[in-house]
Design a protein around this motif. Structure first.
Motif, mmCIF file in Angstrom:
data_model
loop_
_atom_site.group_PDB
_atom_site.id
_atom_site.type_symbol
_atom_site.label_atom_id
_atom_site.label_comp_id
_atom_site.label_asym_id
_atom_site.label_seq_id
_atom_site.Cartn_x
_atom_site.Cartn_y
_atom_site.Cartn_z
ATOM 1 N N ASN A 44 4.968 44.999 -7.946
ATOM 2 C CA ASN A 44 5.514 44.293 -6.830
ATOM 3 C C ASN A 44 5.452 42.730 -7.005
ATOM 4 N N ILE A 45 4.658 42.202 -7.725
ATOM 5 C CA ILE A 45 4.398 40.875 -7.999
ATOM 6 C C ILE A 45 5.510 40.608 -8.892
ATOM 7 N N PHE A 46 5.574 41.249 -10.224
ATOM 8 C CA PHE A 46 6.772 40.938 -10.907
ATOM 9 C C PHE A 46 8.053 41.203 -10.301
ATOM 10 N N LEU A 47 8.161 42.205 -9.822
ATOM 11 C CA LEU A 47 9.462 42.517 -8.766
ATOM 12 C C LEU A 47 10.039 41.352 -8.137
ATOM 13 N N GLY A 48 8.710 40.747 -7.431
ATOM 14 C CA GLY A 48 9.359 39.779 -6.419
ATOM 15 C C GLY A 48 9.727 38.521 -7.472
ATOM 16 N N MET A 49 9.077 38.233 -8.438
ATOM 17 C CA MET A 49 9.495 37.233 -9.252
ATOM 18 C C MET A 49 10.945 37.465 -9.892
ATOM 19 N N GLY A 50 11.213 38.640 -10.347
ATOM 20 C CA GLY A 50 12.436 38.864 -10.924
ATOM 21 C C GLY A 50 13.509 38.657 -9.898
ATOM 22 N N ILE A 51 13.427 39.248 -8.444
ATOM 23 C CA ILE A 51 14.265 39.148 -7.584
ATOM 24 C C ILE A 51 14.580 37.463 -7.490
ATOM 25 N N SER A 52 13.351 36.738 -7.417
ATOM 26 C CA SER A 52 13.639 35.222 -7.140
ATOM 27 C C SER A 52 14.312 34.559 -8.318
ATOM 28 N N ILE A 53 14.229 35.074 -9.603
ATOM 29 C CA ILE A 53 15.047 34.732 -10.655
ATOM 30 C C ILE A 53 16.312 34.830 -10.555
ATOM 31 N N PHE A 54 16.629 36.195 -10.260
ATOM 32 C CA PHE A 54 18.081 36.554 -9.907
ATOM 33 C C PHE A 54 18.793 35.573 -8.873
ATOM 34 N N LYS A 55 17.991 35.225 -7.900
ATOM 35 C CA LYS A 55 18.455 34.422 -6.944
ATOM 36 C C LYS A 55 18.663 32.984 -7.359
ATOM 37 N N PHE A 56 18.139 32.599 -8.220
ATOM 38 C CA PHE A 56 18.036 31.276 -8.844
ATOM 39 C C PHE A 56 19.318 31.029 -9.614
ATOM 40 N N SER A 57 19.567 32.192 -10.353
ATOM 41 C CA SER A 57 20.622 32.120 -11.093
ATOM 42 C C SER A 57 21.971 31.745 -10.557
ATOM 43 N N GLY A 58 22.088 32.271 -9.089
ATOM 44 C CA GLY A 58 23.508 31.883 -8.431
ATOM 45 C C GLY A 58 24.375 32.968 -8.802
ATOM 46 N N LEU A 59 23.995 34.008 -9.468
ATOM 47 C CA LEU A 59 25.324 34.909 -10.056
ATOM 48 C C LEU A 59 24.866 36.360 -9.323
ATOM 49 N N GLY A 60 24.121 36.573 -8.276
ATOM 50 C CA GLY A 60 23.867 37.664 -7.653
ATOM 51 C C GLY A 60 22.558 38.383 -8.078
ATOM 52 N N ASN A 61 22.266 39.067 -6.916
ATOM 53 C CA ASN A 61 21.088 39.846 -7.044
ATOM 54 C C ASN A 61 21.463 41.436 -7.081
ATOM 55 N N ASP A 62 20.330 42.327 -7.101
ATOM 56 C CA ASP A 62 20.542 43.775 -6.723
ATOM 57 C C ASP A 62 21.207 43.805 -5.599
ATOM 58 N N PRO A 63 21.765 44.992 -5.347
ATOM 59 C CA PRO A 63 22.615 45.162 -4.191
ATOM 60 C C PRO A 63 21.952 44.994 -2.894
ATOM 61 N N PHE A 64 20.993 45.757 -2.775
ATOM 62 C CA PHE A 64 19.999 45.480 -1.591
ATOM 63 C C PHE A 64 19.221 44.181 -1.228
ATOM 64 N N SER A 65 18.866 43.629 -2.222
ATOM 65 C CA SER A 65 18.308 42.143 -2.037
ATOM 66 C C SER A 65 19.344 41.490 -2.021
ATOM 67 N N GLY A 66 20.425 41.465 -2.548
ATOM 68 C CA GLY A 66 21.752 40.445 -2.104
ATOM 69 C C GLY A 66 22.183 40.526 -0.681
ATOM 70 N N MET A 67 22.043 42.109 -0.340
ATOM 71 C CA MET A 67 22.533 42.254 1.291
ATOM 72 C C MET A 67 21.682 41.594 2.148
ATOM 73 N N VAL A 68 20.349 41.864 1.965
ATOM 74 C CA VAL A 68 19.165 41.408 2.642
ATOM 75 C C VAL A 68 19.323 39.831 2.989
ATOM 76 N N MET A 69 19.571 38.979 1.748
ATOM 77 C CA MET A 69 19.588 37.827 1.699
ATOM 78 C C MET A 69 21.027 37.253 2.372
ATOM 79 N N ALA A 70 22.221 37.781 2.266
ATOM 80 C CA ALA A 70 23.247 37.667 2.949
ATOM 81 C C ALA A 70 23.263 37.596 4.398
ATOM 82 N N LEU A 71 22.469 38.699 4.804
ATOM 83 C CA LEU A 71 22.378 38.957 6.312
ATOM 84 C C LEU A 71 21.427 38.164 7.364
ATOM 85 N N SER A 72 20.347 37.914 6.411
ATOM 86 C CA SER A 72 19.249 36.806 7.030
ATOM 87 C C SER A 72 19.781 35.528 7.054
ATOM 88 N N GLU A 73 20.816 35.166 6.235
ATOM 89 C CA GLU A 73 21.427 33.942 6.189
ATOM 90 C C GLU A 73 22.629 33.858 7.704
#
Length: 214
Positions: free
Chosen positions: A21-50
């Motif tokens: 889970n630590i590596f998973l969280g790190m990976g999701i944060s890297i996707f977010k940092f890229s600015g090119l999109g996350n996996d669908p669920f994480s991207g949805m949560v980030m968009a809705l939270s904003e």
């Protein structure tokens, strides 16, 4: 009861799941940092939270609690320690690493650099998923949805159930103003082979016939 569960599960399986889970969280944060999109669920949560002006980690917990109720009602066999770790801690792990990237790494501007970051995110996230899933100590609430659907509609392969849930998340992400891009595409088609690679060459070697071998 809890003591019996932890004794039966084994400390190493729990440790591997937590590290995953630590590596998973790190990976999701890297996707977010890229600015090119996350996996669908994480991207949805980030968009809705904003959209609702709520901290990502808190919004993720609230959504996971709702999905967990469905998992409890229809897929209780998928619940374990890994379910709780993923549901309540993953958002904070993502936030922790994302803040590190923002504080110490220059924000990528060149497209080629962003693509390299996406590739790095895919490798780290795939490794994390492999570590988190292989010990079989509980499925994340979102991941359980497609498993529950496959159980209740067994004539439809699991792959299509997963595609359906991811497609809905990607659509909601897009409608909520989130990023649906290269990172989203990579997670849709690249995770399977990446996870299997780590399963074969690393994670499964930690276990043999359900027993610890380290």
């Amino acid at each position: 009861m809890l003591t019996g569960y932890f004794k039966k599960t084994g400390a190493k399986r729990l440790a591997v799941m937590v590290v995953g889970n630590i590596f998973l969280g790190m990976g999701i944060s890297i996707f977010k940092f890229s600015g090119l999109g996350n996996d669908p669920f994480s991207g949805m949560v980030m968009a809705l939270s904003e959209c609702v002006k709520m901290e990502y980690a808190v919004f993720l917990i609230l959504l996971n609690v709702f999905i967990f109720l469905l998992e409890f009602l229809f897929g209780r066999e998928f619940i374990g320690a890994g379910t709780l770790v993923n549901a309540f801690l993953l958002g904070y792990i993502v936030t922790f690493f994302y803040n590190i990237w923002l504080g110490f790494v220059p924000e990528p501007e060149a497209f080629a650099v962003r693509v390299l970051i996406v590739v790095l995110g895919m490798v780290i996230t795939g490794f994390g998923i492999s570590l988190y899933q292989t010990p079989n100590v509980g499925t994340a609430p979102y991941d359980s949805l497609s498993l529950i659907m496959a159980k209740r509609a067994p004539k439809i392969p699991y792959f299509w159930h997963r595609i359906a849930t991811d497609a809905v998340c990607a659509l909601v992400c897009f409608l909520a103003g989130g990023i649906v891009g290269l990172g989203t595409l990579v997670t849709a088609f690249g995770f399977g082979p990446m996870i299997e690679f780590f399963n074969v060459h690393f994670t499964r070697k930690l276990f043999r016939d359900g027993e610890d071998i380290l």
